[in-house]
Scaffold this active site. Sequence first.
Site, PDB file in Angstrom:
ATOM      1  N   ARG A 162     144.208  69.635   3.828  1.00  0.00           N
ATOM      2  CA  ARG A 162     144.973  70.308   4.874  1.00  0.00           C
ATOM      3  C   ARG A 162     146.313  70.719   4.269  1.00  0.00           C
ATOM      4  O   ARG A 162     146.802  70.088   3.321  1.00  0.00           O
ATOM      5  CB  ARG A 162     145.208  69.375   6.056  1.00  0.00           C
ATOM      6  CG  ARG A 162     143.937  68.862   6.716  1.00  0.00           C
ATOM      7  CD  ARG A 162     144.281  67.868   7.840  1.00  0.00           C
ATOM      8  NE  ARG A 162     143.085  67.394   8.531  1.00  0.00           N
ATOM      9  CZ  ARG A 162     142.420  66.286   8.204  1.00  0.00           C
ATOM     10  NH1 ARG A 162     142.838  65.552   7.178  1.00  0.00           N
ATOM     11  NH2 ARG A 162     141.350  65.931   8.880  1.00  0.00           N
ATOM     12  N   LYS A 185     144.855  62.564   8.719  1.00  0.00           N
ATOM     13  CA  LYS A 185     145.117  62.350  10.139  1.00  0.00           C
ATOM     14  C   LYS A 185     144.876  60.895  10.524  1.00  0.00           C
ATOM     15  O   LYS A 185     143.938  60.266  10.059  1.00  0.00           O
ATOM     16  CB  LYS A 185     144.214  63.255  10.980  1.00  0.00           C
ATOM     17  CG  LYS A 185     144.639  64.711  11.002  1.00  0.00           C
ATOM     18  CD  LYS A 185     143.780  65.499  11.971  1.00  0.00           C
ATOM     19  CE  LYS A 185     144.252  66.937  12.092  1.00  0.00           C
ATOM     20  NZ  LYS A 185     143.413  67.707  13.059  1.00  0.00           N
ATOM     21  N   HIS A 253     144.250  77.314   6.377  1.00  0.00           N
ATOM     22  CA  HIS A 253     143.232  76.347   6.795  1.00  0.00           C
ATOM     23  C   HIS A 253     141.821  76.864   6.524  1.00  0.00           C
ATOM     24  O   HIS A 253     140.889  76.071   6.352  1.00  0.00           O
ATOM     25  CB  HIS A 253     143.387  76.024   8.283  1.00  0.00           C
ATOM     26  CG  HIS A 253     142.723  74.740   8.679  1.00  0.00           C
ATOM     27  ND1 HIS A 253     143.127  73.500   8.207  1.00  0.00           N
ATOM     28  CD2 HIS A 253     141.658  74.489   9.487  1.00  0.00           C
ATOM     29  CE1 HIS A 253     142.355  72.562   8.713  1.00  0.00           C
ATOM     30  NE2 HIS A 253     141.456  73.128   9.487  1.00  0.00           N
ATOM     31  N   ARG A 256     140.291  75.453   3.444  1.00  0.00           N
ATOM     32  CA  ARG A 256     139.644  74.141   3.617  1.00  0.00           C
ATOM     33  C   ARG A 256     138.238  74.323   4.176  1.00  0.00           C
ATOM     34  O   ARG A 256     137.294  73.682   3.725  1.00  0.00           O
ATOM     35  CB  ARG A 256     140.503  73.277   4.544  1.00  0.00           C
ATOM     36  CG  ARG A 256     139.908  71.932   4.938  1.00  0.00           C
ATOM     37  CD  ARG A 256     140.949  71.157   5.731  1.00  0.00           C
ATOM     38  NE  ARG A 256     140.387  70.148   6.603  1.00  0.00           N
ATOM     39  CZ  ARG A 256     140.147  68.888   6.244  1.00  0.00           C
ATOM     40  NH1 ARG A 256     140.404  68.495   5.002  1.00  0.00           N
ATOM     41  NH2 ARG A 256     139.664  68.013   7.114  1.00  0.00           N
ATOM     42  N   HIS A 279     137.003  63.460   7.707  1.00  0.00           N
ATOM     43  CA  HIS A 279     136.615  63.494   9.116  1.00  0.00           C
ATOM     44  C   HIS A 279     136.218  62.097   9.573  1.00  0.00           C
ATOM     45  O   HIS A 279     135.455  61.410   8.896  1.00  0.00           O
ATOM     46  CB  HIS A 279     135.437  64.445   9.338  1.00  0.00           C
ATOM     47  CG  HIS A 279     135.811  65.887   9.229  1.00  0.00           C
ATOM     48  ND1 HIS A 279     134.890  66.889   9.007  1.00  0.00           N
ATOM     49  CD2 HIS A 279     137.021  66.512   9.336  1.00  0.00           C
ATOM     50  CE1 HIS A 279     135.506  68.062   8.968  1.00  0.00           C
ATOM     51  NE2 HIS A 279     136.789  67.856   9.162  1.00  0.00           N
ATOM     52  N   TYR A 288     129.804  72.763   9.988  1.00  0.00           N
ATOM     53  CA  TYR A 288     129.614  73.614   8.816  1.00  0.00           C
ATOM     54  C   TYR A 288     128.143  73.944   8.584  1.00  0.00           C
ATOM     55  O   TYR A 288     127.835  74.934   7.934  1.00  0.00           O
ATOM     56  CB  TYR A 288     130.224  72.945   7.579  1.00  0.00           C
ATOM     57  CG  TYR A 288     131.719  72.833   7.680  1.00  0.00           C
ATOM     58  CD1 TYR A 288     132.528  73.967   7.561  1.00  0.00           C
ATOM     59  CD2 TYR A 288     132.333  71.622   7.950  1.00  0.00           C
ATOM     60  CE1 TYR A 288     133.897  73.880   7.687  1.00  0.00           C
ATOM     61  CE2 TYR A 288     133.711  71.524   8.071  1.00  0.00           C
ATOM     62  CZ  TYR A 288     134.473  72.657   7.943  1.00  0.00           C
ATOM     63  OH  TYR A 288     135.843  72.573   8.084  1.00  0.00           O
TER      64      TYR A 288
END
Length: 307
Positions: A162, A185, A253, A256, A279, A288
Amino acid sequence: MSLALTPAMRDALSDWLAGLRALDGAAQATVAAYSADVTGFLSFLAGHWGEAPAPRRLAELRQTDLRAWMAHERGRGICARTLARELSALKSFWRWIAEREGFDATVVLSARNPRFQPKLPRPLTEEAAREVLTIVGLQHETRWIAARDVAVVTLLYGCGLRISEALSLRHADAPLPEVLRIRGKGGKERLVPVLPVARKAVDDYLQLCPLVFSPEDALFRGARGGPLNARLIAKVMEQTRMQLGLPATATPHALRHSFATHLLTAGGDLRAIQELLGHASLSTTQVYTGVDSARLLDVYERTHPRR
């Protein structure tokens, strides 16, 4: 909206948000969004009930109250995706306040999210990604700044970082190792392999950069010496995509997204890609597969001889 909260409710909300920051490691933007979402619901509830509720009175919430709030939100133009996010924030707060006050949170926790069609990521093609890495370096006449921009976008595409993760790197992290430990995150850590081309891009930038660094300084710096602002990378990507004729979705982004999609197209394992992206849930990474399927369908429709 805060005028619709009792002092006790304001204190409870403050304690919950502090817990999100300290215990869950939530990003400031997430905390701010959750605060606005829950405050908005409590404000609605105050009007709906005719008085600002105290924390203990939240035990009286019924499904009819929750449905009235959802109808109110849709009536003011809130889309299903945003309403689902608001409900997620509400469930997090309700779980916490119910445990603290000793009541059953089932009414809120059992509420079903509104249905919406998830947006598929919009990655670049492999050719476009390569062109971006080349053209980005031509956007600034100052050599070290151009090299800096190349280093950042190479990390985004080559490592799937990110933009916030790339800009959080410190000078002590350089020279970059073969495997980089990234805090993403929620404070979640992951190990990310660093391609030789990415390590070289960072080395080239540091060799050209005239600024003096201390170990804890930001690795990527602005022209005046402060930490690099993410908006500058967004701007250089905007200039690059205009020159290449790429759509507005070609953002930092999107690099990514491109990293994940191109790995999947090349036969990458979905679980491994989940780990590389950081994730928390495999379902997040599974979007994806939709991108890859959509691309295959497009190729099929354009090239099949019986079309």
